[in-house]
Design an enzyme around this catalytic site. Sequence first.
Site, PDB file in Angstrom:
ATOM      1  N   ASN A  88       0.798  -1.225   0.000  1.00  0.00           N
ATOM      2  CA  ASN A  88       0.000   0.000   0.000  1.00  0.00           C
ATOM      3  C   ASN A  88       0.836   1.283   0.000  1.00  0.00           C
ATOM      4  OD1 ASN A  88      -2.498   1.665   0.784  1.00  0.00           O
ATOM      5  ND2 ASN A  88      -1.086   2.026   2.476  1.00  0.00           N
ATOM      6  N   TYR A 153       2.494   9.582 -11.531  1.00  0.00           N
ATOM      7  CA  TYR A 153       1.585   8.847 -10.640  1.00  0.00           C
ATOM      8  C   TYR A 153       0.692   7.869 -11.409  1.00  0.00           C
ATOM      9  CZ  TYR A 153      -1.716   7.930  -6.862  1.00  0.00           C
ATOM     10  OH  TYR A 153      -2.512   7.304  -5.933  1.00  0.00           O
ATOM     11  N   LYS A 157       0.702   3.660 -11.522  1.00  0.00           N
ATOM     12  CA  LYS A 157      -0.473   2.847 -11.160  1.00  0.00           C
ATOM     13  C   LYS A 157      -0.930   1.968 -12.340  1.00  0.00           C
ATOM     14  CE  LYS A 157      -0.786   4.232  -6.844  1.00  0.00           C
ATOM     15  NZ  LYS A 157      -0.476   3.329  -5.739  1.00  0.00           N
TER      16      LYS A 157
END
Length: 245
Positions: A88, A153, A157
């Site tokens: 995470n 970012y 992902k």
Amino acid sequence: MLENKVAVITGGTRGIGLETVKVFKENKANVILFGSRKETVDQSIQKLKKENIEVDGFYPDLMNEEEIAKVIEKIINKYGHIDILVNNAGISANKKIEDTTTEEFTKIMDLNVKAMFNTIKTVTPYMKKNKGGVILNTSSMVSIYGQPSGVGYPTSKFAVNGLTKSLARELAPFNIRVNAVAPGITNTDMVAKLPKEMIEPLIKTIPLGRIGEPRDIANAFLFLGSDMANYITGVILSVDGAARS
Ligand code: NAD
């Protein structure tokens, strides 16, 4: 839902990770949280203790395979096995491409992708030996359509989704399930750092009319980590109030 399970949660000191620690403990798992620094890990352990929640905590450099290996070995020595790994830890970005340095781009790819590769690589042999396990990765809503700034970012992902789907196929024969949760905007420090002008228009586009709470995401990890999800692997589960388009 997680009785007798041992779970390692990276980025467990605050936000989505900390809430996942709490939800896993409420569901009777043994939980080991990872953070980036000794101080924040100690603080989180103390805060949790005050709420009668007992966890172990470590702060390996997630870029350093040897450090991770040493910590995982300690956990195995104490608990005997690791059933659930929640990857995470993550950082975000919001600068325009011309203002983003190569170092900033590399930093985000390193933590959001390479660190995930490192922890999975280290834990997988133990899961194989134990004849099963669950790997859960934190992706993001932006892994579907991208975002208008901070390209590192969403790039990272998208990579998380690729890693999740590929490893789901590779590790399925070993009864290791690999899934990701793709949160929408969630009420954590990461979002508090973003400019209001970026958040407010986004909230207006969320069909459920609110941003997510860390518990909304932690509950998805709980389900996917539990035996209730025994036939689910290779899935990127959106938890975003239908904001993904
Ligand atoms: P947060 O900033 O509150 O927490 C981030 C966690 O990552 C912390 O526990 C921190 O210790 C850890 N971390 C940061 N840098 C680290 C490093 N170098 N080494 C080890 N650990 C490090 O963020 P959050 O909002 O709770 O985000 C958690 C995850 O959820 C991230 O992967 C993030 O990309 C993802 N996510 C968040 C949102 C959101 O809106 N908050 C939306 C989609 C996805």
